[in-house]
Design a protein around this motif. Structure first.
Motif, PDB file in Angstrom:
ATOM      1  N   MET A 147      -6.186  -7.533   2.249  1.00 36.95           N
ATOM      2  CA  MET A 147      -6.213  -6.335   1.537  1.00 36.95           C
ATOM      3  C   MET A 147      -7.514  -5.633   1.994  1.00 36.95           C
ATOM      4  O   MET A 147      -8.290  -6.154   2.070  1.00 36.95           O
ATOM      5  N   ASP A 151       0.779  -1.163  -0.021  1.00 40.59           N
ATOM      6  CA  ASP A 151      -0.006  -0.018   0.129  1.00 40.59           C
ATOM      7  C   ASP A 151       0.884   1.297  -0.031  1.00 40.59           C
ATOM      8  O   ASP A 151       1.994   1.296   0.259  1.00 40.59           O
ATOM      9  N   TYR A 198      -2.504   1.298  -4.183  1.00 39.48           N
ATOM     10  CA  TYR A 198      -1.555   0.336  -4.100  1.00 39.48           C
ATOM     11  C   TYR A 198      -0.362   0.432  -4.985  1.00 39.48           C
ATOM     12  O   TYR A 198      -0.523   1.036  -6.097  1.00 39.48           O
TER      13      TYR A 198
END
Length: 389
Positions: A233, A201, A238
Motif C-alpha cells: 500500500m 484505493d 482508500y
C-alpha cells in the motif's frame, strides 16, 4: 312422517356441505393456478422466451429487472451448445448499460453438446430506467433486450447493513479498525449471510480481499473488526467495502479514510528518515548549548580579560625570540630581538610573571649567541641561574 322429514333434512344438509367443500377446493385450485400464472408471467416478463437455433439455445431473450439504488443483483442466462465442436461467445453491452451491467471480460466457452451458465451483475448505481442490449457474438449471433429500473425504494429488505471506520486517518503501523452495524428489519429466519471485506484505493488500481464472515441473523447487532493493512500500500485515500450477499442479492456498503506515513518514518529527500534527522539535530543543539555553557565558564575563570589582536603579533623568523604561549591561550608569542637594541621594559602586576618573562628573553638571546649583561643590585636573580624548562 316426522322421521322421513328428519332424514330428508339430514340428506339435504350433507349435500350442501359436500357442495361447499367442492367449491372451496375449486377456489383454492383456481387461486393456485392464478398465482402460478402470475409468477409465470412475471418470469416471462423478466426472462422472455427461449432462443432456439439449430446449433445453440439460449435460456432467455430479455433481462427485465427492478432493483434498489445501491443494490447489486446477480443474474444469469444459459447457453446450450448443440453442435459437435466447442463454441466461443464474446459478450458486450450497449453503451447505455456500460455502468449498469457488468459482464465477464473473457466471454464464455461452451463445450460440445453441453451448457454454460453466464453470470453477470446488475448494479444499482443511480435512479432511473436504463434500456439496451446484451450482444452475443462469435459462434453465436444474438441480442438480449435489457430494461433495468433502479428505484430509491428498499424493495422490502430483510435487513440493513452499514460499515463505519473508527478513524478518518490511519498510519501503516495501525490496525484497520471499523464497525459493522446490522439491523434486522423483518421477524423471519435469515440464515447463512455472507459478509466480505475489500480494501481498494479511490482510483481502483489497488484492491485487496481482507476476509469473510458468515452468520445467521437472529437479531440486530454491531460487529467490530480489525485487519492488518496489506503489503504494497501507498499513502493516500482508500475505500473499505463490505459486500453482503443473501438469497442471490448483493448489497454494498462503503466507508472512506486516508492512510499516511508516520511523521517520524518520512524521509527527507527520500533518503534521511525524519527520526534520524531529529536525533542529529537534537545532538547538535545539545552540543552547541554545552559548548556555549563551557565557553562561558572558561571566560568567567580567565584572569586576563583584555582583548588581543593576534594579527599584530610578530611571526616566527630567524630574528625572533620564542617567549612561550600567550596567557590562557594556545597562541605562540615571539619577540623581534632587533627591538632590544633600544630601550625596553617588562611591566606587570606583582606575581604576573615579569621576572620569568625576562629570564626567557635572556635565555633565548643567549641561545642565539647574543651577549647579555645583568645588573642585579638586589640579588633577586641569583636563584635563576638555571636552565628554563
Amino acid at each position: 312422517m316426522g322421521k322421513k322429514r328428519a332424514k330428508r333434512s339430514k340428506s339435504c344438509w350433507g349435500s350442501a356441505s359436500a357442495l361447499l367443500v367442492l367449491l372451496l377446493i375449486l377456489f383454492l385450485v383456481a387461486l393456485s393456478a392464478h398465482r402460478a400464472n402470475a409468477q409465470a408471467q412475471a418470469e416471462d416478463s423478466a426472462y422472455g422466451g427461449k432462443i432456439d437455433r439449430n446449433t445453440y439455445e439460449i435460456s432467455r431473450s430479455q433481462v427485465v429487472r427492478k432493483i434498489a439504488e445501491g443494490e447489486i443483483f446477480h443474474d444469469s442466462f444459459i447457453i446450450t451448445n448443440k453442435a459437435q465442436k466447442e463454441m466461443r461467445v464474446t459478450l458486450a453491452q450497449s453503451d447505455a448499460l456500460s455502468e449498469i451491467i457488468k459482464l465477464p471480460i473473457a466471454g464464455a466457452v461452451v463445450p460440445p453438446l453441453n451448457s454454460t451458465e453466464v453470470d453477470f451483475e446488475i448494479i444499482g448505481k443511480e435512479q432511473g430506467t436504463f434500456s439496451g442490449e446484451i450482444v452475443l457474438s462469435g459462434d453465436v449471433n444474438e441480442k438480449l433486450f435489457v430494461n433495468i429500473t433502479i428505484t430509491n425504494q428498499t424493495l422490502n429488505p430483510e435487513f440493513f447493513v452499514e460499515i463505519e471506520s473508527i478513524k478518518n486517518k490511519f498510519t501503516f503501523n495501525d490496525l484497520l479498525d471499523f464497525k459493522v452495524h446490522v439491523e434486522k428489519l423483518l421477524d423471519i429466519p435469515i440464515k447463512n449471510v455472507s459478509f466480505k471485506y475489500y480494501l481498494s484505493d479511490k482510483d481502483g488500481n489497488f484492491t485487496k480481499f481482507l476476509g469473510e464472515d458468515r452468520r445467521d441473523l437472529d437479531g440486530s447487532f454491531e460487529l467490530r473488526k480489525r485487519f492488518q493493512f496489506p503489503d504494497g500500500m501507498k499513502e493516500g485515500f482508500y475505500v473499505l467495502s463490505l459486500e453482503t450477499s443473501y438469497n442471490e442479492k448483493l448489497f454494498v456498503s462503503k466507508t472512506e479514510f486516508s492512510v499516511v506515513i508516520p511523521f517520524w518514518e518520512r524521509k527527507l529527500f527520500g533518503v534521511i528518515p525524519m527520526w534520524l534527522l531529529a536525533t542529529i539535530l537534537s545532538l547538535a543543539v545539545v552540543g552547541v548549548v554545552a559548548f556555549v555553557i563551557i565557553r562561558r565558564e572558561i571566560e568567567k575563570r580567565k584572569k586576563y580579560k583584555m582583548q588581543l589582536d593576534t594579527k599584530t603579533l610578530p611571526k616566527k623568523t630567524d630574528r625572533t625570540l620564542w617567549l612561550g604561549k600567550v596567557a590562557e591561550t594556545n597562541i605562540t608569542a615571539y619577540l623581534d630581538m632587533d627591538l632590544l637594541t633600544t630601550h625596553a621594559v617588562v611591566a606587570g602586576a606583582t606575581g604576573g610573571g615579569k621576572s620569568i618573562s625576562a629570564q626567557v628573553i635572556i635565555e633565548e638571546a643567549l641561545m642565539k649567541g647574543i651577549a647579555v649583561l645583568v645588573f642585579d643590585p638586589t640579588a633577586q636573580w641569583s636563584g635563576m641561574l638555571r636552565k628554563c624548562t
